[in-house]
Write a protein that holds these residues in place. Structure first.
Motif: not given
Length: 513
Positions: A226, A423, A472
């Motif tokens: 990531q 993400v 989010t």
């Protein structure tokens, strides 16, 4: 013959003390999987490391522990289980002290490698001892105690680590292992008898090397993927290729060598093989959900680390309560029914979490967490019991190593996948929502007076903050939904598990002679 009988009688008499000692060793190792996480910002400041560099404090421990878990069975056969366990405890405590004394990043990373190296054997060897000293009828209760120590440790780790870091120093995150380790070392020295030693045992270095290379490259791939944007980084591409090549060579060697590092006959036991798949999924769903809950509570809901830990604490209570309950049900209720209930309860808890927002009450977090922990309690004990119910005693050492390795890899994969998806989904959701935020959208004309006019810099900035928050939240809900689906997806494997026709008798003389 009389020596064997007296040895078995001694084991039974000291069984409570032996259980307490090995559980202490497991708790010490389990706490360290998460206790250092909350201390990372403080460690980073002390050793003057960047955000990229400080992650090696966690990665080094995980890689070393993963590599050294499978050979624990060989080491116990070659040198004796008690001897290996004592060396592991001593080395783990010594490495913990060195971590607390570290003054630079290379020092703490190196000492964490040592900590993982020595700590890897604690869980499988302790599990092997408990499986051997308890009869089949009592094994459910023993695995309940073992499961509590393994699964509650990661829950309590952030709470204890946060309190020690805030009130004393981050160095006490490592020093706390000293009193626990001393008690475990002294108890095992006194009460545990040495096992038979196979002086002719030899390590398959090629198989061990390929497995180690595959595990290390996989762990690096997951931990750094990531951060380096996955396959756009040459490092990640190399790590993926090395992992695939090493795993392929390991498989070929395992099925062609006369005596390979991993005994392929282990996988002929249907229950053991299916149980490894189950424990992998449990590692994914349980620890991945923990990894999601901590930033959810702290970042989205604004909870301090101690408050977040207290709110998550009932999850461990649910696990403990149901593990002890299920321990008494083993042998009276079909193990497959208990596993089904565990998966169903876990899936329901994840489903409930897909409807959360940052306005969710603490009570909701507490009772849903308790239910999720209860689901794990219904899973861990019966799964461990059925995994080794039909496995021959001489394969148990290798079996416990592979079984725990499967859980550890599941945890690493789960955390990496949910973190990456979080993400990615935040970015995707943000782009989707932003496409509707235009000056021509009449919905914003009424909001202009409230400072949300997208045609102004201040309004656009305020809107962007709101959109990021909503993106989010949706990303977290998507991750919870994925974990729910995984819990449901493995249910058909219950039909593959077989109920043992006759449980093998416990052999105390083999365990503790």
């Amino acid at each position: 013959m009389s020596n064997v009988v007296s040895s078995a009688a001694s084991v039974v008499a000291n069984r409570g003390a032996i259980t307490a000692c090995v559980i202490l060793a497991v708790i010490m190792q389990a706490l360290d999987t998460t206790i250092a996480n909350v201390a990372l910002p403080y460690i980073q400041g002390s050793v003057s490391a960047s955000a990229d560099q400080i992650n090696w404090v966690l990665t080094s421990y995980i890689v070393a522990a993963a590599i050294m878990t499978p050979p624990s069975g060989f080491l116990a056969a070659k040198f004796g289980r008690k001897r290996v366990l004592l060396v592991a405890i001593f080395g783990f405590v010594a490495a913990s002290v060195l971590c607390g004394l570290a003054q630079s990043l290379p020092q703490i990373v190196g000492f964490r490698l040592l900590q993982g190296f020595f700590g890897a054997a604690l869980v499988p060897l302790s599990q092997g001892i408990l499986l051997d000293i308890y009869s089949v009828e009592e094994r459910g209760s023993a695995m309940a105690l073992f499961g509590v120590s393994v699964m509650v440790g990661p829950v309590l780790g952030p709470v204890i680590g946060g309190w020690l870091t805030d009130n004393i120093s981050w160095r006490w995150v490592f020093y706390i292992n000293v009193p626990i380790g001393i008690l475990a070392f002294m108890g095992i020295s006194v009460f545990v008898k040495e096992t038979k030693i196979d002086a002719q045992a030899k390590l398959d270095w090629f198989g061990f090397g390929m497995l180690s290379l595959a595990i290390a490259s996989l762990q690096l791939f997951l931990d750094r993927g990531q951060q380096l944007d996955w396959f756009s980084s040459s490092e990640i591409v190399v790590e993926a290729m090395v992992c695939a090549a090493a795993f392929y060579l390991l498989l070929v060697h395992m099925f062609t060598a006369e005596k390979s590092f991993i005994n392929p006959r282990l996988f002929l036991d249907q229950n053991f093989t299916v149980s490894m798949i189950f424990i992998f999924v449990i590692g994914v769903t349980y620890l991945a959900s923990l990894a999601l809950m901590t930033p959810y509570l702290q970042s989205l809901m604004g909870y301090p680390v101690i408050t977040a830990g207290i709110v998550m604490g009932p999850r461990g209570l649910g696990t403990m309560a149901c593990m002890f309950l299920v321990g008494r049900l083993i042998g009276k209720v079909d193990t497959r029914i208990l596993i089904f209930l565990g998966l169903a309860i876990t899936a329901w808890a994840m489903y409930a979490m897909t409807g959360w927002t940052p306005d969710v009450s603490q009570w909701t977090i507490v009772y849903v967490g308790f239910i999720q922990g209860a689901g794990l309690g219904f899973l861990f004990v019966p799964l461990t019991t059925i995994a080794f119910a039909t496995l021959p005693a001489h394969m148990r050492g290798d079996g416990t190593g592979l079984y725990n390795l499967s859980r550890n890899i599941g945890s690493s994969v789960g955390i990496a996948v949910v973190s990456a998806l979080l993400v990615e989904n935040v970015q995707r959701n943000h782009a989707d929502i932003v496409s509707y935020v235009t000056p021509f959208n009449h919905a914003f004309q009424a909001k202009a007076a409230a400072g949300l006019d997208p045609t102004t810099v201040a309004g656009a900035s305020a809107l962007d903050s709101i959109i990021t928050l909503q993106s989010t939240i949706i990303a977290y809900l998507d991750d919870f939904k994925l974990l729910m689906i995984m819990s449901l997806a493995v249910m058909p494997l219950l039909f593959v598990l077989r109920k043992p026709a006759k449980a093998p008798a416990v052999d105390h003389s083999v365990a503790m002679e």
